[in-house]
Design an enzyme around this catalytic site. Sequence first.
Site, mmCIF file in Angstrom:
data_model
loop_
_atom_site.group_PDB
_atom_site.id
_atom_site.type_symbol
_atom_site.label_atom_id
_atom_site.label_comp_id
_atom_site.label_asym_id
_atom_site.label_seq_id
_atom_site.Cartn_x
_atom_site.Cartn_y
_atom_site.Cartn_z
ATOM 1 N N GLU A 1 -1.487 -1.451 -4.556
ATOM 2 C CA GLU A 1 -2.763 -0.745 -4.664
ATOM 3 C C GLU A 1 -2.594 0.446 -5.589
ATOM 4 O O GLU A 1 -1.599 1.163 -5.527
ATOM 5 C CB GLU A 1 -3.248 -0.280 -3.289
ATOM 6 C CG GLU A 1 -4.635 0.319 -3.355
ATOM 7 C CD GLU A 1 -5.273 0.535 -2.005
ATOM 8 O OE1 GLU A 1 -6.469 0.840 -1.985
ATOM 9 O OE2 GLU A 1 -4.577 0.416 -0.980
ATOM 10 N N ASP B 1 0.879 -1.168 0.000
ATOM 11 C CA ASP B 1 0.000 0.000 0.000
ATOM 12 C C ASP B 1 0.917 1.219 0.000
ATOM 13 O O ASP B 1 1.418 1.627 1.040
ATOM 14 C CB ASP B 1 -0.895 -0.004 1.239
ATOM 15 C CG ASP B 1 -1.787 1.224 1.322
ATOM 16 O OD1 ASP B 1 -2.214 1.725 0.260
ATOM 17 O OD2 ASP B 1 -2.037 1.696 2.445
ATOM 18 N N ASP C 1 -2.007 1.133 7.397
ATOM 19 C CA ASP C 1 -1.267 0.927 6.139
ATOM 20 C C ASP C 1 -0.876 -0.545 5.965
ATOM 21 O O ASP C 1 -0.920 -1.085 4.860
ATOM 22 C CB ASP C 1 -0.015 1.812 6.110
ATOM 23 C CG ASP C 1 -0.345 3.266 6.357
ATOM 24 O OD1 ASP C 1 -0.856 3.915 5.435
ATOM 25 O OD2 ASP C 1 -0.110 3.728 7.488
#
Length: 168
Positions: free
Chosen positions: A68, A8, A140
């Site tokens: 992502e 991420d 996160d």
Amino acid sequence: MVRLLGIDPGLRFTGWGVIDVAGNRLSHVADGVIATDGDSAVPDRLRCLHDGLMDLVHRFEPAEAAVEETYVNRNGSSTLKLGYARGVALLVPALAGIAVSEYGAMAVKRAVVGTGAASKEQVEMMVRRLLPTATIKRADASDALAVAICHAHHRASALRVAAGTRTA
């Protein structure tokens, strides 16, 4: 069994999660966050992300990685900096010869929770349920594990399609 790395990306905090997948079984390996110094220059922060991700690739030896996708927000400068971090997140596994897949936030939420409108709290709750040994310390890291889980599901579907297997 295959080892997956979920990322991420973020310039301040980049979440990461490593899972092992055997059939439809998911196992938590590790998770965490690479934090950069907000007072440092952007190139130094990007180097920190690069070095941290390279360390993860060497330490855990994932077979595949998933990142992502970045969303665009109103602040162009923030979006650009997030894009820099995402570029590093895509580049590091690619440099190591690891296949990299990309998933949007809604696809990740759909794969983990069942709806693209899920909240961050719902995603984290489902990640904890799917990976009960996860030691998630920041959202996160939870998001990165969710990206890895999403990739595991998409990967399994792609393998079934390639093999000509039908599911009920």
